[in-house]
Design a protein around this motif. Structure first.
Motif, short mmCIF file in Angstrom:
data_model
loop_
_atom_site.label_atom_id
_atom_site.label_comp_id
_atom_site.label_asym_id
_atom_site.label_seq_id
_atom_site.Cartn_x
_atom_site.Cartn_y
_atom_site.Cartn_z
N SER A 198 -82.61 34.28 -59.00
CA SER A 198 -81.72 35.41 -59.26
C SER A 198 -80.46 35.35 -58.39
CB SER A 198 -82.48 36.72 -59.02
OG SER A 198 -81.63 37.82 -59.24
N ASP A 199 -80.59 34.88 -57.16
CA ASP A 199 -79.41 34.73 -56.31
C ASP A 199 -78.44 33.71 -56.88
OD1 ASP A 199 -79.75 36.61 -54.27
OD2 ASP A 199 -81.11 35.30 -53.16
N ILE A 200 -78.97 32.63 -57.46
CA ILE A 200 -78.11 31.63 -58.11
C ILE A 200 -77.44 32.26 -59.34
CG2 ILE A 200 -78.02 29.36 -59.23
CD1 ILE A 200 -78.70 29.15 -56.23
N ARG A 240 -68.06 35.67 -56.52
CA ARG A 240 -68.34 36.21 -55.19
C ARG A 240 -68.49 37.73 -55.23
NH1 ARG A 240 -65.83 32.46 -51.51
NH2 ARG A 240 -66.75 33.79 -49.91
N ARG A 241 -68.97 38.29 -54.10
CA ARG A 241 -69.04 39.74 -53.99
C ARG A 241 -67.67 40.33 -53.68
NH1 ARG A 241 -74.36 40.46 -50.05
NH2 ARG A 241 -75.89 39.60 -51.49
N SER A 242 -66.77 39.50 -53.25
CA SER A 242 -65.51 39.98 -52.66
C SER A 242 -64.36 40.12 -53.65
CB SER A 242 -65.09 39.03 -51.54
OG SER A 242 -65.06 37.70 -52.03
N ILE A 282 -73.30 40.64 -58.00
CA ILE A 282 -74.44 40.60 -57.08
C ILE A 282 -75.69 40.82 -57.94
CG2 ILE A 282 -74.39 43.10 -56.60
CD1 ILE A 282 -75.07 42.44 -53.67
N ASP A 283 -76.84 40.34 -57.49
CA ASP A 283 -78.06 40.69 -58.22
C ASP A 283 -78.72 41.89 -57.55
OD1 ASP A 283 -78.77 39.04 -55.98
OD2 ASP A 283 -80.75 38.73 -56.85
N LEU A 284 -79.41 42.70 -58.37
CA LEU A 284 -80.00 43.93 -57.85
C LEU A 284 -81.36 43.62 -57.22
CD1 LEU A 284 -79.05 46.46 -60.67
CD2 LEU A 284 -78.10 46.29 -58.36
N SER A 285 -81.32 43.27 -55.94
CA SER A 285 -82.58 43.01 -55.23
C SER A 285 -82.93 44.18 -54.33
CB SER A 285 -82.48 41.71 -54.43
OG SER A 285 -81.36 41.74 -53.58
N ASP A 286 -81.94 44.84 -53.76
CA ASP A 286 -82.22 45.94 -52.82
C ASP A 286 -82.07 47.31 -53.45
OD1 ASP A 286 -82.63 44.04 -50.86
OD2 ASP A 286 -80.57 44.10 -50.15
MG LIG Z 1 -78.85 38.41 -54.00
#
Ligand SMILES: [Mg+2]
Length: 320
Positions: free
Chosen positions: A74-76, A148-150, A212-216
């Motif tokens: 998921s991060d990839i 990116r997140r930025s 971003i992936d929704l992990s948190d």
């Molecule tokens: Mg992530």
């Protein structure tokens, strides 16, 4: 009881055939991977700790294996990348049944196969207590294209894939409901699906400005985008696509959809001029808000504007 280390590795090796960029996998001092020169390598690492990320009495072994690899893939996906290889280090209690470990690899390797990821190496050690799985996933993206997140800018719209809160809704039932859940009734919790094809599409079509992936959890992961992009965001509560869970298809509440993690859907922003499809690779894409100049997050509920606090999962956070 577990088999001896060398027997375990031999058993795993028999199930894995390296392919694609993997020149050599399990069985040498290091793996050898060969990438096209225009690719950049994406690397992510994740820890799965028994009684923190999973419980053996709640989660069947194949579910633990699936979820462990799903987090890395998921991060990839969240970079718009293509997952290539995984490296797995395991600490295992000596009295762990071999059957459990076989089940773990069944779940792990089934997901790896689905995404054409080669398990290319790792390590096994004895643990004084509990199972710990440390996973590294490697992926690629053409040079300069990873999302990116930025990259979010004021005026960009905010989108989320699929439905959210389903994994957390099931976790709440496990924590407070006091009974086991059937994995097939709560697939979002037990078998999360990394959104690789969606991420790749958003990258290839240059749709997303940040991702971003929704992990948190939505509130925390949106805050990560806002921090990295130095922007704020407004989210419309009524627009959030809340998941339905369980055999009865109960809609999760807003709090769960906002703050519970482990859905592994994608949260991304796109400039207003970009056309964003309503669905990508069979996954719904929903507009939930927009990026603002002020560095605050706001939840809009009817006529009310409420500060949106990141209240998702954080290790070492004092319990409320
Ligand atoms: Mg992530």
């Amino acid at each position: 009881m577990l088999l001896a280390e060398r027997q375990i590795i031999a058993r795993i090796r028999k199930q894995v055939r390296p392919f694609g960029p993997i020149v050599a996998g399990i069985g040498d001092d290091t793996a050898i991977l060969r990438f096209p020169s225009n690719d950049e390598i994406l690397v992510t690492t994740d820890l799965c700790v028994e009684d923190v990320h999973f419980r053996r009495q709640w989660h069947p072994a194949h579910v633990v294996g699936h979820r462990c690899l799903a987090r890395g893939i998921s991060d990839i996906a969240a970079m718009g990348g293509t997952p290539i290889a995984a490296f797995l280090s395991l600490a295992l209690p000596a009295k762990l049944p071999q059957k459990w470990l076989d089940g773990f690899f069944e779940g792990f390797l089934a997901l790896a196969k689905q995404f054409r990821v080669t398990l290319a190496g790792g390590d096994i050690a004895e643990s004084p207590s509990g199972v710990t799985a440390d996973i590294v996933v490697l992926g690629t993206a053409p040079k300069g294209t990873a999302i990116r997140r930025s990259g979010a800018r004021p005026g960009d719209f905010v989108y989320v894939t699929g439905q959210i809160g389903g994994a957390g809704g099931a976790l709440k039932m496990l924590l407070f409901g006091g009974k086991k859940l059937k994995a097939k009734d709560y697939p979002r919790h037990f078998y999360p699906a990394p959104r690789v094809a969606v991420g790749q599409h958003l990258r290839a079509k240059k749709i997303a400005s940040a991702m971003i992936d929704l992990s948190d959890g939505l509130s925390t992961d949106l805050a990560h985008i806002c921090e990295e992009s130095a922007v704020g965001a407004e989210v419309m509560a009524s627009a959030i696509p809340r998941a339905r869970i369980g055999p009865g298809g109960r809609l999760v509440d807003l709090e769960t959809a906002l703050n519970a993690g482990e859905d592994y859907e994608l949260l991304f922003t796109a400039p207003p001029r970009r056309k964003v499809p309503k669905s990508i690779a069979g996954v719904a894409v929903t507009l939930i808000g927009k990026i603002t100049r002020g560095r605050k997050m706001v939840l809009i509920e009817g006529s009310k504007r409420i500060p949106l606090k990141s209240a998702g999962w954080q290790h070492f956070q004092k319990s409320k």
